[in-house]
Design a protein around this motif. Sequence first.
Motif, PDB file in Angstrom:
ATOM      1  N   TYR A   1       0.708  -1.208  -0.334  1.00  0.00           N
ATOM      2  CA  TYR A   1      -0.105  -0.101  -0.051  1.00  0.00           C
ATOM      3  C   TYR A   1       0.922   1.170   0.230  1.00  0.00           C
ATOM      4  O   TYR A   1       0.367   2.311  -1.028  1.00  0.00           O
ATOM      5  N   LYS A   2       1.857   1.254   0.848  1.00  0.00           N
ATOM      6  CA  LYS A   2       2.751   2.513   1.191  1.00  0.00           C
ATOM      7  C   LYS A   2       3.664   2.659  -0.324  1.00  0.00           C
ATOM      8  O   LYS A   2       3.582   3.820  -0.833  1.00  0.00           O
ATOM      9  N   ARG A   3       3.974   1.249  -0.837  1.00  0.00           N
ATOM     10  CA  ARG A   3       4.767   1.369  -2.113  1.00  0.00           C
ATOM     11  C   ARG A   3       4.026   1.968  -3.286  1.00  0.00           C
ATOM     12  O   ARG A   3       4.541   2.482  -4.190  1.00  0.00           O
ATOM     13  N   ASN A   4       2.641   1.574  -3.275  1.00  0.00           N
ATOM     14  CA  ASN A   4       1.926   1.986  -4.332  1.00  0.00           C
ATOM     15  C   ASN A   4       1.181   3.446  -4.119  1.00  0.00           C
ATOM     16  O   ASN A   4       0.324   3.536  -5.382  1.00  0.00           O
ATOM     17  N   GLN A   5       1.429   3.952  -3.428  1.00  0.00           N
ATOM     18  CA  GLN A   5       0.755   5.304  -3.091  1.00  0.00           C
ATOM     19  C   GLN A   5       1.087   6.193  -4.496  1.00  0.00           C
ATOM     20  O   GLN A   5      -0.105   6.690  -4.700  1.00  0.00           O
ATOM     21  N   VAL A   6       2.314   6.224  -4.798  1.00  0.00           N
ATOM     22  CA  VAL A   6       2.508   7.142  -6.127  1.00  0.00           C
ATOM     23  C   VAL A   6       1.634   6.733  -7.180  1.00  0.00           C
ATOM     24  O   VAL A   6       1.095   7.542  -7.737  1.00  0.00           O
ATOM     25  N   ARG A   7       1.866   5.447  -7.304  1.00  0.00           N
ATOM     26  CA  ARG A   7       0.862   4.827  -8.592  1.00  0.00           C
ATOM     27  C   ARG A   7      -0.499   4.958  -8.521  1.00  0.00           C
ATOM     28  O   ARG A   7      -1.048   5.258  -9.481  1.00  0.00           O
ATOM     29  N   ARG A   8      -1.195   4.929  -7.282  1.00  0.00           N
ATOM     30  CA  ARG A   8      -2.587   5.288  -7.136  1.00  0.00           C
ATOM     31  C   ARG A   8      -2.939   6.790  -7.620  1.00  0.00           C
ATOM     32  O   ARG A   8      -3.747   7.089  -8.214  1.00  0.00           O
TER      33      ARG A   8
END
Length: 413
Positions: free
Chosen positions: A143-150
């Motif tokens: 979740y933290k790693r994908n925050q930018v992607r979201r």
Amino acid sequence: MQGYLEKALSLTEIHKIIEYVSHTLKRPVILEDDQFFLLSYSSYYINDFDQANQQTILSKKCPVPILEKFIETGIIEQLKSIIIPFRVKKIEEIGLNHRVVTSTKYKNEIMGYMWVQEIDGPLTEEEIEFLHEVSSHIGKILYKRNQVRREKDEKKVLFFHQLLKEQSKNEKQIRQEAELLNIRIPQLLKTIIFMLKDHDEEQFESLKDTVQSYLKVTDCMTEIVIESNKIIVILGERSQKDRIDEQGIELVNRVIKSLEQQNSLIIFAGIGAAYDQLTLLRKSFLESSEVIKAAVFLGTREYLSFEYENLGVYRYIQALAEHNKEVHYVNPKLEKLKQKDNENQTELLKTLEVYLKNNCKSKPTAEQLFIHPNTLNYRLKQIGEYTNIDFSDFNLNCQLFIDLLLMKSEGNK
């Protein structure tokens, strides 16, 4: 396994966690993201990966045949609805051995899926609980790693949503905006719209989930925009128009077949043409909307093509209905047949409709009506006696068919 769990929860790198889980359980483990792309894999013994695992590792993504089988057997739906690890039985045709799978979640959002192959016997309840706790830890990390992607995905959806509306920008300006947002634009784009005949929130969510599942097995670029009670899919392809057209039809057929068989839902779908300019994406959207409007107006998608370019006379059906209403026109010959049907419990109107639809060819008409050719000839003779219809007159046949559609649409309201 408390000591093993504490060690796993202390790790912060995905690859190290998956390797630790694999060595702890002495079983092959694969981790995929929410789009089924490979994130990490590990095996206590390298030769333990089954054929399905090997294909996923080689292609860096769960292969299309395997995903299709997961959709068909309901595994995808289970992944979304079951919050604890569950078992997946062996599926020989795709090279899949027995395994346990669990969704990696955080804040009720699915971040990915962890698959543990059950070789040398099933996992114990304690091991499954260990897997469940670790999956939550992985979900938080992803979740933290994908925050930018979201955030990027949200901007991408907004970008395409704006393209579906009236545009004041030219092609160059739109492409510059896409470049600033780091959005790759394929050469061809087209839209597909899905809508339920009878809107229901729970059923709409089911439709959305099904569309998203099947988009995972398409090779085209895809984007989804939700607008009121419609699901708008944007497909993108590098250069091959035939390919994007095939992908569009295939997607619609898969979604409709899946939901109508499982849930008895009636779904309307419309497909616009593919264009090589971003300024024309709205045109594709308006075309797919016209197909939906025709189906809604008629109350059925019977006879309708999903593709706007093959919609034919149906694209004018609503305008013709409004004209007939304005001049108080009702086809007297059809009214006569309707009266005879009511009096004698016959199916002359249905017979006429199918006969006209089959270009006045007797064999396919009889087959479609499940009647003997002699029975069809008798009905056609009756229709001729009551109405004096001349089936050799093409213009009259067209008018009759349109008037029949309008009569049916009134009956469906």
